[in-house]
Design a protein around this motif. Structure first.
Motif, mmCIF file in Angstrom:
data_model
loop_
_atom_site.group_PDB
_atom_site.id
_atom_site.type_symbol
_atom_site.label_atom_id
_atom_site.label_comp_id
_atom_site.label_asym_id
_atom_site.label_seq_id
_atom_site.Cartn_x
_atom_site.Cartn_y
_atom_site.Cartn_z
ATOM 1 N N PRO A 45 6.472 5.612 -2.433
ATOM 2 C CA PRO A 45 5.557 6.714 -2.728
ATOM 3 C C PRO A 45 4.581 6.996 -1.584
ATOM 4 O O PRO A 45 4.308 6.106 -0.769
ATOM 5 C CB PRO A 45 4.806 6.221 -3.975
ATOM 6 N N PRO A 46 4.060 8.214 -1.528
ATOM 7 C CA PRO A 46 3.080 8.557 -0.492
ATOM 8 C C PRO A 46 1.871 7.630 -0.575
ATOM 9 O O PRO A 46 1.440 7.287 -1.673
ATOM 10 C CB PRO A 46 2.662 9.995 -0.836
ATOM 11 N N GLU A 135 11.914 6.970 8.243
ATOM 12 C CA GLU A 135 10.869 6.935 7.219
ATOM 13 C C GLU A 135 10.876 8.254 6.462
ATOM 14 O O GLU A 135 10.780 9.315 7.062
ATOM 15 C CB GLU A 135 9.481 6.730 7.853
ATOM 16 N N ASP A 185 -3.067 -7.463 0.256
ATOM 17 C CA ASP A 185 -4.472 -7.895 0.262
ATOM 18 C C ASP A 185 -5.200 -7.417 -0.994
ATOM 19 O O ASP A 185 -6.301 -7.852 -1.283
ATOM 20 C CB ASP A 185 -5.186 -7.366 1.525
ATOM 21 N N THR A 214 3.560 -7.813 2.156
ATOM 22 C CA THR A 214 3.028 -7.522 3.489
ATOM 23 C C THR A 214 1.625 -6.923 3.417
ATOM 24 O O THR A 214 1.238 -6.330 2.412
ATOM 25 C CB THR A 214 3.915 -6.493 4.242
HETATM 26 N N1 LIG Z 1 -5.579 -2.345 2.070
HETATM 27 C C1 LIG Z 1 -4.476 -1.954 2.710
HETATM 28 N N2 LIG Z 1 -4.349 -0.683 3.122
HETATM 29 C C2 LIG Z 1 -3.208 -0.328 3.779
HETATM 30 C C3 LIG Z 1 -2.172 -1.262 4.037
HETATM 31 N N3 LIG Z 1 -1.171 -0.603 4.669
HETATM 32 C C4 LIG Z 1 -1.561 0.671 4.807
HETATM 33 N N4 LIG Z 1 -2.807 0.852 4.287
HETATM 34 C C5 LIG Z 1 -3.582 2.099 4.236
HETATM 35 O O1 LIG Z 1 -2.985 2.982 3.292
HETATM 36 C C6 LIG Z 1 -3.132 4.341 3.722
HETATM 37 C C7 LIG Z 1 -1.779 5.042 3.726
HETATM 38 O O2 LIG Z 1 -0.966 4.495 4.736
HETATM 39 P P1 LIG Z 1 0.294 5.241 5.362
HETATM 40 O O3 LIG Z 1 0.934 4.303 6.286
HETATM 41 O O4 LIG Z 1 -0.089 6.577 5.900
HETATM 42 O O5 LIG Z 1 1.175 5.472 4.043
HETATM 43 P P2 LIG Z 1 2.532 6.333 3.857
HETATM 44 O O6 LIG Z 1 2.118 7.635 3.238
HETATM 45 O O7 LIG Z 1 3.352 5.538 2.914
HETATM 46 O O8 LIG Z 1 3.159 6.507 5.198
HETATM 47 C C8 LIG Z 1 -3.795 4.276 5.083
HETATM 48 O O9 LIG Z 1 -5.148 4.525 4.932
HETATM 49 C C9 LIG Z 1 -3.530 2.855 5.537
HETATM 50 O O10 LIG Z 1 -4.504 2.382 6.437
HETATM 51 C C10 LIG Z 1 -2.344 -2.612 3.588
HETATM 52 O O11 LIG Z 1 -1.495 -3.475 3.755
HETATM 53 N N5 LIG Z 1 -3.511 -2.889 2.933
#
Ligand SMILES: Nc1nc2c(ncn2[C@@H]2O[C@H](COP(=O)(O)OP(=O)(O)O)[C@@H](O)[C@H]2O)c(=O)[nH]1
Ligand SMILES: [Mg+2]
Length: 305
Positions: A45-46, A135, A185, A214
């Motif tokens: 999901p986004p 992705e 986390d 992760t």
């Molecule tokens: N707390 C936390 N935040 C994360 C982690 N991985 C990504 N984020 C945050 O989640 C948000 C969305 O991340 P993104 O990589 O753009 O998600 P995508 O839409 O699935 O590509 C960003 O603000 C990231 O910094 C994680 O492992 N822990």
């Protein structure tokens, strides 16, 4: 590859996206069967952290070989929020000499993967990339299409506070070769991982999808993920399953191309006279189409003779 090669590659991909006929014809004749190359699909999901996770994967994979990433852009009129963030990350990646990063427009294709993605994978395979990461935008059920393209499908979930993992969508569960609980986390990570482990145990195949936890922002757990990704590739090769994956991808490409061609032909070539006939119902359209496809399939077997 030097920067000129990268620029040429970018130009060719743009031509594909613009449906440039000679380019499509040329690229589609490149083989898709290099077994040492690994096509890795990342979906979820986004906001699950896919892009952040990809960043980690890319830097680890680039130590082992040449890496390219295709990000399928949510360029549909419905969304757009994530694009900017991905662009920034892309720019960051572009600084890395060993990684080719490209954002693909989704062009309103509801499947979440752009029409030419497999064709682009042929091109990248031909250019000697070892890892091809795709992705996807992560816009729901239709994301299952990635499983038709990738050798290994990684489904990214996040800790759920409630009991109901079903919110993560049934279709997504079935396509996973590897599960990731990212944002480990946050509270609830272990519980979500356990629920996914139960799902994985039920999977009918010989391969039981492993569950990785992760923290993409720090890199924690990402090395284990890379190891699981490699193990899955080894599993596919050892059990002669990779060819089947590539056949699925080629079939997906063919279906996408056919439906696009059909749309174009119908829009551009269907004249008044033919249109009239269709309306009047005087033609057995079904039989005619069936015959046309049969002729096409037969023409394919002639190629191998
Ligand atoms: N707390 C936390 N935040 C994360 C982690 N991985 C990504 N984020 C945050 O989640 C948000 C969305 O991340 P993104 O990589 O753009 O998600 P995508 O839409 O699935 O590509 C960003 O603000 C990231 O910094 C994680 O492992 N822990
Ligand atoms: Mg993203």
């Amino acid at each position: 590859m030097n920067s000129t090669d990268f620029r040429n590659l970018a130009r060719t991909i743009s031509r594909l996206e613009d449906n440039h006929r000679e380019t499509v014809s040329r690229i589609i004749q490149l083989p898709l069967d290099r077994p040492q190359c690994h096509i890795i699909g990342i979906t979820g999901p986004p906001g699950a952290g896919k892009s952040t996770l990809c960043n980690q994967l890319l830097s680890q994979l680039s130590e082992k070989g040449k890496v390219a990433i295709l990000m399928v852009d949510p360029a549909s009129p419905f969304s757009g929020g994530a694009i900017l963030g991905d662009r920034i990350r892309l720019n960051h990646l572009a600084q890395h000499p060993g990684i080719y990063a490209r954002s693909l427009s989704n062009r309103g294709n509801p499947g979440g993967v752009s029409r030419w993605v497999v064709t682009i994978l042929r091109l990248l395979m031909d250019k000697g990339f070892d890892y091809l990461v795709v992705e996807t935008v992560g816009a729901g059920q239709s994301e299952v299409k990635i499983a038709s393209i990738a050798d290994t499908t990684v489904v990214v979930a996040v800790p759920q506070l409630g009991d109901d993992i079903q919110t993560a969508k049934a279709g997504m569960m079935e396509i996973a070769d590897i599960f990731v609980v990212n944002k480990a986390d946050l509270p609830g990570s272990e519980k979500t991982a356990n629920m996914l482990r139960e799902v994985a145990m039920d999977s009918s195949g010989q391969w039981k999808p492993p569950v990785c936890q992760t923290v993409a922002t720090s890199g924690e757990g990402c090395q284990q993920l890379v190891e699981e990704i490699s193990s899955h590739h080894t599993y596919l090769v050892d059990n002669n399953l990779l060819e089947q994956k590539r056949r699925n991808a080629a079939r997906f490409e063919l279906v996408e191309m056919s439906s696009w061609l059909l749309h174009r032909q119908l829009e551009e070539l269907l004249g008044e006279r033919q249109g009239q006939l269709l309306v009047s119902g005087q033609v057995d359209l079904y039989s005619r189409l069936e015959k046309a496809y049969e002729a096409f399939i037969n023409s394919l077997s002639e190629v191998s003779d």
